[in-house]
Scaffold this active site. Structure first.
Site, PDB file in Angstrom:
ATOM      1  NE  ARG A 102     -74.238  72.708  54.355  1.00  0.00           N
ATOM      2  CZ  ARG A 102     -73.725  73.918  54.083  1.00  0.00           C
ATOM      3  NH1 ARG A 102     -74.068  74.976  54.797  1.00  0.00           N
ATOM      4  NH2 ARG A 102     -72.871  74.067  53.109  1.00  0.00           N
ATOM      5  CG  HIS A 146     -67.946  75.233  53.744  1.00  0.00           C
ATOM      6  ND1 HIS A 146     -69.279  75.218  54.095  1.00  0.00           N
ATOM      7  CD2 HIS A 146     -67.639  76.532  53.531  1.00  0.00           C
ATOM      8  CE1 HIS A 146     -69.755  76.472  54.093  1.00  0.00           C
ATOM      9  NE2 HIS A 146     -68.769  77.284  53.763  1.00  0.00           N
ATOM     10  CD  GLU A 191     -72.220  79.402  49.176  1.00  0.00           C
ATOM     11  OE1 GLU A 191     -71.177  80.082  49.081  1.00  0.00           O
ATOM     12  OE2 GLU A 191     -73.221  79.786  49.787  1.00  0.00           O
ATOM     13  CG  ASN A 314     -75.678  77.697  51.119  1.00  0.00           C
ATOM     14  OD1 ASN A 314     -76.430  76.868  51.638  1.00  0.00           O
ATOM     15  ND2 ASN A 314     -74.357  77.597  51.153  1.00  0.00           N
ATOM     16  CE1 TYR A 316     -75.840  84.039  54.319  1.00  0.00           C
ATOM     17  CE2 TYR A 316     -75.306  82.638  52.453  1.00  0.00           C
ATOM     18  CZ  TYR A 316     -75.312  82.863  53.811  1.00  0.00           C
ATOM     19  OH  TYR A 316     -74.809  81.926  54.675  1.00  0.00           O
ATOM     20  CD  GLU A 375     -73.825  78.549  54.050  1.00  0.00           C
ATOM     21  OE1 GLU A 375     -73.671  79.744  53.711  1.00  0.00           O
ATOM     22  OE2 GLU A 375     -72.932  77.691  53.957  1.00  0.00           O
TER      23      GLU A 375
HETATM   24  C1  FCB Z   1     -71.589  81.584  52.203  1.00  0.00           C
HETATM   25  C2  FCB Z   1     -70.572  80.585  52.708  1.00  0.00           C
HETATM   26  C3  FCB Z   1     -70.433  80.585  54.207  1.00  0.00           C
HETATM   27  C4  FCB Z   1     -70.474  81.980  54.776  1.00  0.00           C
HETATM   28  C5  FCB Z   1     -71.689  82.720  54.271  1.00  0.00           C
HETATM   29  C6  FCB Z   1     -71.836  84.116  54.851  1.00  0.00           C
HETATM   30  O1  FCB Z   1     -71.302  81.903  50.877  1.00  0.00           O
HETATM   31  O2  FCB Z   1     -70.938  79.292  52.316  1.00  0.00           O
HETATM   32  O3  FCB Z   1     -69.253  79.915  54.550  1.00  0.00           O
HETATM   33  O4  FCB Z   1     -69.312  82.640  54.482  1.00  0.00           O
HETATM   34  O5  FCB Z   1     -71.624  82.816  52.871  1.00  0.00           O
END
Ligand code: FCB
Length: 467
Positions: A102, A146, A191, A314, A316, A375
């Site tokens: 991607r 992006h 995002e 995405n 985290y 992500e």
């Molecule tokens: C996400 C973004 C990506 C990168 C990661 C760590 O929010 O999409 O570009 O910065 O965080």
């Protein structure tokens, strides 16, 4: 310096040829046989070559060149020099067995002034990239946006200008017309929630705007752009697999107080529902509907509620929110993490179970769409390369624990079809600059030498065991 003629696969072959030490005994999850394995990047974070091939500045060029905006003073001017080194980077993908990649397309390469004259040299670059990916057996997944809006469009108000939805649709038409014959998978926006919040409300990302009205306006127009982009892509070419990408996370109260619980509910609406509800239900979340109402014209919500073939998530970690009556985001602010909560080098909480929660939310409240983790990854301060490897056991453990969570989510009924690691390469991490690293491959920004990390080798093992 041009490196177009670098042989595809040099680094990948090298990585493949080295004895692969079993990656620090991280557990290998059991995921479905047809699970898709990929890696993600984005244009401004890796390409460099900001003045080549007719490209003009984006909002991130302007922002990163503004003193004080980037923690370590770096910019994306060179980044990973991927514009010239993409064949080597494709070799890194194949070296680990990734089946999909991607990447994002830089709008200011394609339409340097944002609208109007199409720059063929910009399209040519992505032609070369896509052809090289296909030749290497890697499925291209393109994201047209992006966060790198052409500066010329920012000068016309950027996402706070309602016309931005049409600018975006026109741009999508151009890239799909050129690449759609070879790129089957398209995710419209990366995002929009993060771009709206950090770029337009709190101003720590480009374009550096602040205030709730700017946020609401940018968010609504991006939602609309996403809808118009999906329609434009579908009209331009049938048979594509279309979707978009949201950053989703559990939003938890920073304490048990009623005020913090209410703040968490408000931030959940702002972070998660403001993207999900219009796309899947054609409405804004109750808590903020009145703020959006003045901007929402007849037909807008129907335009946003487009069918999608997939949703990119995405993930985290969760956020812990507190009541903050003066806070720009609906009276909320980031609160303290629970004592003992493990964190990455950016202080982000580590909580794989949050991924199970997010996917459960999609299942319970949004019709369980076909989903890909587009992500997931972690920032850690890595040691210098030794014997051709950068040893990053914590990142490998982070990925392993999130793959295990993905497997649990699937068992519980999530419609999860694949996982893309963030990121293939150490890169320009926005306001953090180059110092904060998320790559599974290390990049020496002085020499541009790439060195696979333990986490890369771990993923290579996992992928091999699923084939
Ligand atoms: C996400 C973004 C990506 C990168 C990661 C760590 O929010 O999409 O570009 O910065 O965080």
């Amino acid at each position: 310096m041009r490196r177009r003629d670098v042989l595809i696969g040099t680094a990948g072959l090298l990585a493949g040829a080295l004895p692969v030490p079993r990656a620090q005994a991280q557990p290998v999850p059991t995921l479905p046989r047809d699970f898709l394995w990929g890696a993600s990047t984005s244009a401004y974070q890796i390409e460099g070559a900001v003045k080549e091939g007719g490209r003009k500045p984006s909002i991130w060029d302007t922002f990163s060149h503004t003193p004080g905006r980037i923690a370590d003073g770096t910019t994306g001017d060179v980044a990973c020099d991927h514009y010239h080194r993409y064949p080597e980077d494709i070799g890194l993908l194949t070296g680990a067995g990734f089946e999909a990649y991607r990447f994002s397309i830089a709008w200011p390469r394609i339409l340097p002034d944002g609208t109007g004259v199409v720059n063929d040299a910009g399209l040519d670059f992505y032609d070369r990239l896509v052809d090289a990916l296909l030749a290497a057996g890697v499925a291209p997944w393109a994201c047209p946006y992006h966060w790198d809006l052409p500066q010329a469009l920012q000068d016309r108000g950027g996402w706070t200008n309602r016309e931005s939805a049409d600018w975006f649709a026109d741009y999508v038409r151009v890239v799909v017309a050129r690449l759609g014959d070879r790129v089957p998978n398209w995710v419209m926006l990366n995002e929009p929630n993060v771009h709206a919040i950090f770029g337009h409300a709190v101003g720590i990302h480009a374009p550096g705007l602040t205030g709730f009205p700017n946020y609401v306006s940018a968010q609504h127009h991006m939602n609309l752009a996403q809808g118009r982009g999906l329609v434009a892509a579908r009209a331009e070419r049938s048979g594509l697999t279309l979707g978009t990408v949201f950053s989703l996370q559990p939003i938890r109260p920073a304490s048990t107080s009623e005020a913090d619980r209410a703040a968490a509910a408000r931030f959940d609406a702002i972070w998660n529902r403001i993207n999900l509800d219009p796309l899947f239900h054609g409405r804004y979340p109750e808590l903020f509907a009145a703020d959006f109402e003045p901007l929402v014209k007849v037909g807008d919500l129907a335009a946003i509620q487009q069918p999608v073939d997939l949703l990119g998530v995405n993930y985290y970690g969760p956020s812990y929110m507190k009541d903050d009556p003066g806070g720009v985001l609906g009276g909320t602010g980031y609160g303290a993490l629970p004592p003992g909560m493990p964190v990455t080098a950016l202080g982000w909480p580590i909580d794989p179970e949050g991924l199970v929660e997010v996917l459960g939310d999609l299942r319970s409240n949004y019709g369980n769409p076909v989903t890909y983790v587009t992500e997931n990854g972690a920032c850690y301060d890595d040691p210098a390369p030794k014997d051709g490897v950068v040893d990053d056991p914590k990142r490998a453990a982070f990925i392993a624990s999130h793959l295990a969570a993905a497997a649990r989510a699937i068992e519980a009924g999530a419609n999860l079809k694949g996982y893309f690691a963030w990121s293939l390469l150490d890169n320009f991490e926005w306001a953090e600059g180059e110092a904060k690293r998320f790559g599974i491959v290390a990049v020496d920004f002085e020499t541009q030498v790439r060195t696979p990390k333990t986490s890369y080798r771990y993923l290579k093992d996992v992928i091999a065991q699923h084939r």
